[in-house]
Design a protein around this motif. Structure first.
Motif, PDB file in Angstrom:
ATOM      1  N   GLN A 142       0.786  -1.164  -0.038  1.00  0.00           N
ATOM      2  CA  GLN A 142       0.042  -0.138  -0.038  1.00  0.00           C
ATOM      3  C   GLN A 142       0.960   1.185   0.041  1.00  0.00           C
ATOM      4  OE1 GLN A 142      -3.463   0.189  -0.457  1.00  0.00           O
ATOM      5  NE2 GLN A 142      -2.951   2.596  -0.304  1.00  0.00           N
ATOM      6  N   MET A 143       0.720   2.058  -0.961  1.00  0.00           N
ATOM      7  CA  MET A 143       1.316   3.109  -1.233  1.00  0.00           C
ATOM      8  C   MET A 143       0.613   4.670  -1.076  1.00  0.00           C
ATOM      9  SD  MET A 143       4.140   2.130  -4.020  1.00  0.00           S
ATOM     10  CE  MET A 143       2.805   2.061  -5.475  1.00  0.00           C
ATOM     11  N   ASN A 144       1.045   5.311   0.025  1.00  0.00           N
ATOM     12  CA  ASN A 144       0.211   6.442   0.129  1.00  0.00           C
ATOM     13  C   ASN A 144       1.140   7.790   0.064  1.00  0.00           C
ATOM     14  OD1 ASN A 144      -2.039   5.142   1.127  1.00  0.00           O
ATOM     15  ND2 ASN A 144      -1.669   4.986   2.963  1.00  0.00           N
ATOM     16  N   SER A 145       0.602   8.833  -0.180  1.00  0.00           N
ATOM     17  CA  SER A 145       1.345   9.987  -0.350  1.00  0.00           C
ATOM     18  C   SER A 145       2.470   9.973  -1.256  1.00  0.00           C
ATOM     19  CB  SER A 145       2.021  10.473   1.213  1.00  0.00           C
ATOM     20  OG  SER A 145       0.815  10.894   1.972  1.00  0.00           O
ATOM     21  N   LEU A 146       2.071   9.232  -2.437  1.00  0.00           N
ATOM     22  CA  LEU A 146       3.232   9.227  -3.302  1.00  0.00           C
ATOM     23  C   LEU A 146       4.000  10.430  -3.910  1.00  0.00           C
ATOM     24  CD1 LEU A 146       1.532   6.426  -5.495  1.00  0.00           C
ATOM     25  CD2 LEU A 146       3.676   6.237  -4.259  1.00  0.00           C
ATOM     26  N   GLU A 147       5.129  10.530  -4.029  1.00  0.00           N
ATOM     27  CA  GLU A 147       5.961  11.454  -4.576  1.00  0.00           C
ATOM     28  C   GLU A 147       6.288  11.243  -5.899  1.00  0.00           C
ATOM     29  OE1 GLU A 147       8.880  11.764  -1.706  1.00  0.00           O
ATOM     30  OE2 GLU A 147       7.502  12.355  -0.034  1.00  0.00           O
ATOM     31  N   PRO A 148       6.786  12.159  -7.058  1.00  0.00           N
ATOM     32  CA  PRO A 148       7.547  11.742  -8.236  1.00  0.00           C
ATOM     33  C   PRO A 148       8.680  11.039  -8.035  1.00  0.00           C
ATOM     34  CG  PRO A 148       6.836  14.219  -8.129  1.00  0.00           C
ATOM     35  CD  PRO A 148       6.585  13.571  -6.709  1.00  0.00           C
ATOM     36  N   GLU A 149       9.445  11.127  -6.715  1.00  0.00           N
ATOM     37  CA  GLU A 149      10.432  10.209  -6.753  1.00  0.00           C
ATOM     38  C   GLU A 149      10.141   8.714  -6.442  1.00  0.00           C
ATOM     39  OE1 GLU A 149      11.364  14.539  -6.048  1.00  0.00           O
ATOM     40  OE2 GLU A 149       9.714  13.154  -4.933  1.00  0.00           O
ATOM     41  N   ASP A 150       9.044   8.327  -6.126  1.00  0.00           N
ATOM     42  CA  ASP A 150       8.497   7.057  -6.145  1.00  0.00           C
ATOM     43  C   ASP A 150       8.293   6.438  -7.315  1.00  0.00           C
ATOM     44  OD1 ASP A 150       6.645   8.098  -3.409  1.00  0.00           O
ATOM     45  OD2 ASP A 150       8.477   7.026  -3.236  1.00  0.00           O
ATOM     46  N   ALA A 151       8.394   7.192  -8.640  1.00  0.00           N
ATOM     47  CA  ALA A 151       8.255   6.487  -9.841  1.00  0.00           C
ATOM     48  C   ALA A 151       9.167   5.612 -10.150  1.00  0.00           C
ATOM     49  CB  ALA A 151       8.047   7.651 -10.844  1.00  0.00           C
ATOM     50  N   ALA A 152       8.805   4.388 -10.723  1.00  0.00           N
ATOM     51  CA  ALA A 152       9.755   3.294 -10.876  1.00  0.00           C
ATOM     52  C   ALA A 152       8.964   1.913 -11.301  1.00  0.00           C
ATOM     53  CB  ALA A 152      10.419   3.029  -9.688  1.00  0.00           C
ATOM     54  N   VAL A 153       9.800   1.086 -11.710  1.00  0.00           N
ATOM     55  CA  VAL A 153       9.284  -0.239 -11.804  1.00  0.00           C
ATOM     56  C   VAL A 153       9.263  -0.846 -10.423  1.00  0.00           C
ATOM     57  CG1 VAL A 153       9.225  -2.501 -12.983  1.00  0.00           C
ATOM     58  CG2 VAL A 153       9.755  -0.313 -14.288  1.00  0.00           C
ATOM     59  N   TYR A 154       8.243  -1.540 -10.049  1.00  0.00           N
ATOM     60  CA  TYR A 154       8.394  -2.044  -8.739  1.00  0.00           C
ATOM     61  C   TYR A 154       8.236  -3.638  -8.881  1.00  0.00           C
ATOM     62  CZ  TYR A 154       7.817   2.068  -6.110  1.00  0.00           C
ATOM     63  OH  TYR A 154       7.869   3.242  -5.415  1.00  0.00           O
ATOM     64  N   TYR A 155       9.274  -4.349  -8.044  1.00  0.00           N
ATOM     65  CA  TYR A 155       9.275  -5.954  -8.237  1.00  0.00           C
ATOM     66  C   TYR A 155       9.113  -6.369  -6.855  1.00  0.00           C
ATOM     67  CZ  TYR A 155      11.965  -4.503 -12.438  1.00  0.00           C
ATOM     68  OH  TYR A 155      12.311  -4.254 -13.731  1.00  0.00           O
ATOM     69  N   CYS A 156       8.379  -7.498  -6.979  1.00  0.00           N
ATOM     70  CA  CYS A 156       8.312  -8.289  -5.846  1.00  0.00           C
ATOM     71  C   CYS A 156       9.281  -9.402  -6.001  1.00  0.00           C
ATOM     72  CB  CYS A 156       6.874  -8.636  -5.362  1.00  0.00           C
ATOM     73  SG  CYS A 156       6.162 -10.067  -6.437  1.00  0.00           S
ATOM     74  N   ALA A 157       9.774  -9.993  -4.526  1.00  0.00           N
ATOM     75  CA  ALA A 157      10.681 -11.080  -4.589  1.00  0.00           C
ATOM     76  C   ALA A 157      10.380 -11.938  -3.522  1.00  0.00           C
ATOM     77  CB  ALA A 157      12.086 -10.254  -4.570  1.00  0.00           C
TER      78      ALA A 157
END
Length: 122
Positions: free
Chosen positions: A82-97
Motif C-alpha cells: 500500500q503506497m500513500n502520499s506518493l511523490e514523483p521520486e517514487d516513480a519506478a518499476v516495482y518488483y516483488c521477490a
C-alpha cells in the motif's frame, strides 16, 4: 519453484495512493519472506519493504517509512504494498521477490516477478 506476478501499477498524481499486489504460484507461499524493490531509469534496484514468513515482521526503506505498508495474505498467496502520499521520486518499476529471509539486499531473494510500473505526476 515460485512464480510471482505483480499488478496494480499505473499513473497517479502526487499525493495519491496505489496498492500493488504480488500473487505467488508454486511452492508454499507462507514459507517465504517477501520483499518489494523498485528501479527507476538509470538507477540501481533499491529495497522498498520486506515482510517475514515467521512473524510477519516488516522493514522499510527510510524513504518510504510512514507512507508505504507491506502486508501478506497467506490464504491468497499474495503480498501487498500500500503506497500513500506518493511523490514523483517514487516513480519506478516495482518488483516483488521471494526468499528465505526478509532482507534489504536483492541477492537475498531467489525468485522475482517481472515488475509493474508506477508513474507519479507532479
Amino acid at each position: 519453484q515460485v512464480q510471482l506476478v505483480e499488478s496494480g501499477g499505473g499513473l497517479v498524481q502526487a499525493g495519491g495512493s496505489l496498492r500493488l499486489s504480488c500473487a505467488a504460484f508454486g511452492r508454499t507461499f507462507s514459507t517465504y519472506a517477501m520483499g518489494w524493490f523498485r528501479q527507476a531509469p538509470g538507477k540501481e534496484r533499491e529495497f522498498v519493504a520486506a515482510i517475514s514468513s515467521v512473524d510477519d515482521a516488516t522493514s522499510y526503506a527510510t524513504s518510504v517509512k510512514g507512507r508505504f505498508t507491506i502486508s501478506r495474505d497467506n490464504a491468497k498467496n499474495t503480498v501487498y504494498l500500500q503506497m500513500n502520499s506518493l511523490e514523483p521520486e517514487d516513480a519506478a518499476v516495482y518488483y516483488c521477490a521471494a526468499g528465505p529471509l526478509a532482507h534489504s539486499l536483492p541477492s537475498s531473494y531467489d525468485y522475482w516477478g517481472v515488475g509493474t510500473r508506477v508513474s507519479v505526476s507532479s
